[in-house]
Scaffold this motif. Structure first.
Motif, PDB file in Angstrom:
ATOM      1  N   SER A 132       8.865 -17.725  -5.106  1.00 42.65           N
ATOM      2  CA  SER A 132       8.133 -17.077  -4.033  1.00 42.65           C
ATOM      3  C   SER A 132       6.927 -18.263  -3.538  1.00 42.65           C
ATOM      4  O   SER A 132       6.497 -18.849  -4.541  1.00 42.65           O
ATOM      5  CB  SER A 132       7.496 -15.828  -4.504  1.00 42.65           C
TER       6      SER A 132
ATOM      7  N   HIS B  61       3.345 -18.788  -1.420  1.00 46.52           N
ATOM      8  CA  HIS B  61       2.224 -18.243  -0.854  1.00 46.52           C
ATOM      9  C   HIS B  61       2.184 -18.301   0.727  1.00 46.52           C
ATOM     10  O   HIS B  61       2.486 -19.437   1.094  1.00 46.52           O
ATOM     11  CB  HIS B  61       1.040 -18.988  -1.731  1.00 46.52           C
TER      12      HIS B  61
ATOM     13  N   ARG C 255      11.432 -16.358  -0.405  1.00 50.70           N
ATOM     14  CA  ARG C 255      10.588 -15.451  -0.261  1.00 50.70           C
ATOM     15  C   ARG C 255       9.306 -15.623  -0.397  1.00 50.70           C
ATOM     16  O   ARG C 255       8.748 -16.801  -0.791  1.00 50.70           O
ATOM     17  CB  ARG C 255      10.932 -14.583  -1.420  1.00 50.70           C
TER      18      ARG C 255
ATOM     19  N   HIS D 215       4.931 -14.330  -0.642  1.00 48.30           N
ATOM     20  CA  HIS D 215       3.830 -13.398  -1.164  1.00 48.30           C
ATOM     21  C   HIS D 215       2.529 -13.939  -0.505  1.00 48.30           C
ATOM     22  O   HIS D 215       2.309 -15.092  -0.083  1.00 48.30           O
ATOM     23  CB  HIS D 215       3.771 -13.674  -2.494  1.00 48.30           C
ATOM     24  N   THR D 216       1.602 -12.925  -0.566  1.00 50.61           N
ATOM     25  CA  THR D 216       0.168 -13.150  -0.351  1.00 50.61           C
ATOM     26  C   THR D 216      -0.850 -12.733  -1.426  1.00 50.61           C
ATOM     27  O   THR D 216      -0.239 -12.264  -2.425  1.00 50.61           O
ATOM     28  CB  THR D 216      -0.195 -12.567   1.048  1.00 50.61           C
TER      29      THR D 216
ATOM     30  N   ALA E 164       0.477  -8.727  -0.905  1.00 51.59           N
ATOM     31  CA  ALA E 164       1.757  -8.481  -0.859  1.00 51.59           C
ATOM     32  C   ALA E 164       2.712  -9.158  -1.353  1.00 51.59           C
ATOM     33  O   ALA E 164       2.275 -10.508  -1.510  1.00 51.59           O
ATOM     34  CB  ALA E 164       2.163  -8.248   0.758  1.00 51.59           C
ATOM     35  N   GLU E 165       4.094  -8.947  -1.619  1.00 44.36           N
ATOM     36  CA  GLU E 165       5.004  -9.819  -2.317  1.00 44.36           C
ATOM     37  C   GLU E 165       6.325  -9.306  -1.708  1.00 44.36           C
ATOM     38  O   GLU E 165       6.773  -8.261  -1.097  1.00 44.36           O
ATOM     39  CB  GLU E 165       4.780  -9.808  -3.656  1.00 44.36           C
ATOM     40  N   ASP E 166       7.337 -10.181  -2.248  1.00 35.74           N
ATOM     41  CA  ASP E 166       8.674 -10.323  -1.782  1.00 35.74           C
ATOM     42  C   ASP E 166       9.067  -9.932  -0.414  1.00 35.74           C
ATOM     43  O   ASP E 166       9.658  -8.991  -0.112  1.00 35.74           O
ATOM     44  CB  ASP E 166       9.266  -9.045  -2.788  1.00 35.74           C
TER      45      ASP E 166
ATOM     46  N   LEU F 109       6.801 -11.597   6.588  1.00 28.62           N
ATOM     47  CA  LEU F 109       5.557 -12.515   6.468  1.00 28.62           C
ATOM     48  C   LEU F 109       4.981 -12.569   7.801  1.00 28.62           C
ATOM     49  O   LEU F 109       3.691 -12.389   7.990  1.00 28.62           O
ATOM     50  CB  LEU F 109       5.844 -13.789   5.863  1.00 28.62           C
TER      51      LEU F 109
END
Length: 82
Positions: free
Chosen positions: A5, A7, A40, A42-43, A46-48, A54
């Motif tokens: 993942s 960022h 993928r 994430h922040t 949130a993820e995935d 995004l």
């Protein structure tokens, strides 16, 4: 093999470095070209997410400014530094 993942900050820096406006569609394509179509993201909260999710996530949180017919640009002051 598990997909790593990335960022959202990395994407925001990519947009800032581009120095131009993007439509949402152009931005999704640019993210796919740089990070891979299956990447993928994430922040902090949130993820995935795929690239389209995004972009929607960042837009909903006011990370972009309208550039009129050109699309949108990144509000560089919206990148948190942590």
């Amino acid at each position: 093999m598990e997909t790593q993942s990335i960022h959202g900050h990395e994407v925001m820096h990519m947009i800032a470095d581009a120095g131009r406006a993007f439509t949402k569609e152009e931005l999704v394509a640019e993210i796919g070209a740089k990070f891979g179509e299956t990447a993928r993201f994430h922040t902090c909260s949130a993820e995935d997410m795929d690239a389209a999710a995004l972009v929607e996530f960042l837009a909903a949180r006011g990370k972009f400014q309208s550039a009129g017919d050109l699309g949108m640009t990144l509000d560089a002051s919206a990148i948190c530094n942590h």
